[in-house]
Scaffold this motif. Structure first.
Motif, mmCIF file in Angstrom:
data_model
loop_
_atom_site.group_PDB
_atom_site.id
_atom_site.type_symbol
_atom_site.label_atom_id
_atom_site.label_comp_id
_atom_site.label_asym_id
_atom_site.label_seq_id
_atom_site.Cartn_x
_atom_site.Cartn_y
_atom_site.Cartn_z
ATOM 1 N N ALA A 148 0.843 -1.195 0.000
ATOM 2 C CA ALA A 148 0.000 0.000 0.000
ATOM 3 C C ALA A 148 0.876 1.242 0.000
ATOM 4 O O ALA A 148 1.901 1.285 0.685
ATOM 5 N N PRO A 149 0.497 2.277 -0.770
ATOM 6 C CA PRO A 149 1.267 3.518 -0.744
ATOM 7 C C PRO A 149 1.303 4.118 0.648
ATOM 8 O O PRO A 149 0.319 4.075 1.389
ATOM 9 N N PRO B 213 -2.140 6.059 -5.284
ATOM 10 C CA PRO B 213 -2.518 4.656 -5.449
ATOM 11 C C PRO B 213 -2.798 4.268 -6.897
ATOM 12 O O PRO B 213 -2.435 3.176 -7.336
ATOM 13 N N GLN C 55 0.454 3.866 -8.678
ATOM 14 C CA GLN C 55 1.130 2.636 -8.276
ATOM 15 C C GLN C 55 0.528 1.422 -8.985
ATOM 16 O O GLN C 55 1.255 0.551 -9.475
ATOM 17 N N ARG C 56 -0.805 1.355 -9.060
ATOM 18 C CA ARG C 56 -1.453 0.230 -9.749
ATOM 19 C C ARG C 56 -1.128 0.237 -11.238
ATOM 20 O O ARG C 56 -0.857 -0.822 -11.832
#
Length: 248
Positions: free
Chosen positions: A119-120, A225, A228-229
């Protein structure tokens, strides 16, 4: 499409990834140089280093103006990776092309899985952990030298998951690491750089530099997020394609 068109299009996508994600540029550049532009794996990894070094330096300047670069963390990372990057660069020319391709794909897939599971970080900036930063940086430098990657697609997961930086800080700081590591690895590849087709590589690099500016603007409009994904999914797609190719 002509070779020049392929070169410009692939370069623009590479720059967009570096500007927006702080990495992924070499993960996209090396396959493009091999499969679209016909370079050998060794030549492609050398050209990828040259393209990514130039593009990352431009993108770093843009992120630094926004105050997102964690200079101390990035410099610790980069300094620890200098020796391994240069050693890896010297060894790369002796590794078979198929093995380079397969190793490249496995490293990319591992980084992607870690990104999807981590998780960020939220809240304020995390304190610098010199020991962890140095250890992660040394490993990153070795991978950079051998595989001809700037290391951002590994630096970002390490900066987020190991050192606790927020995604936007990790993206910006990784550009510093990429620039230093790429230049160090490139310095050991002078022999392979002499045989590059600069009529292909130069337009690729120019388009990447321009694409990095657009990528930085794109990053400012997307949440951490989501970045990141997106980063992780791109890595998985590229890794799957390259593993299939290496297995043939």
């Amino acid at each position: 499409m002509t070779g020049l068109t392929f070169s410009l299009a692939a370069g623009a996508v590479t720059g967009l990834a570096l500007g927006a994600l702080g990495g992924g540029g070499s993960v996209l550049a090396v396959p493009a140089l091999i499969y679209l532009l016909g370079l050998t794996p060794v030549a492609a990894t050398t050209a990828g280093l040259a393209v990514v070094a130039a593009t990352s330096a431009v993108a770093l300047a843009a992120h630094a103006r926004d105050g997102q670069v964690r200079w101390r963390t990035g410099l610790l990372f980069a300094a620890a990776g200098l020796g391994p990057a240069m050693l890896g660069g010297a060894l790369a020319a002796r590794i078979p092309g198929a093995l380079l391709t397969g190793a490249f794909a496995l490293v990319a897939a591992g980084a992607a899985v870690r990104m999807l599971r981590t998780a960020p970080a939220a809240g304020g900036a995390a304190p610098v952990r010199p020991g962890r930063a140095a250890a992660a940086g040394a490993g990153l430098g070795a991978v950079t030298g051998v595989l001809g990657v700037g290391g951002g697609f590994l630096a970002v997961p390490a900066l987020v998951g190991v050192l606790g930086l927020r995604m936007r800080q990790a993206v910006a700081t990784s550009l510093l690491v990429i620039t230093v590591n790429s230049l160090a690895a490139l310095a050991t590849r002078a022999g392979t750089a002499q045989g590059l087709d600069w009529a292909v590589v130069a337009p690729f690099a120019g388009a990447a530099v321009l694409g990095a500016r657009d990528g930085k603007r794109l990053a400012s409009r997307i949440s951490g997020p989501a970045l990141q994904r997106a980063f992780a999914l791109v890595l998985l797609g590229v890794a799957a394609f390259m593993l299939l190719d290496a297995a043939r």
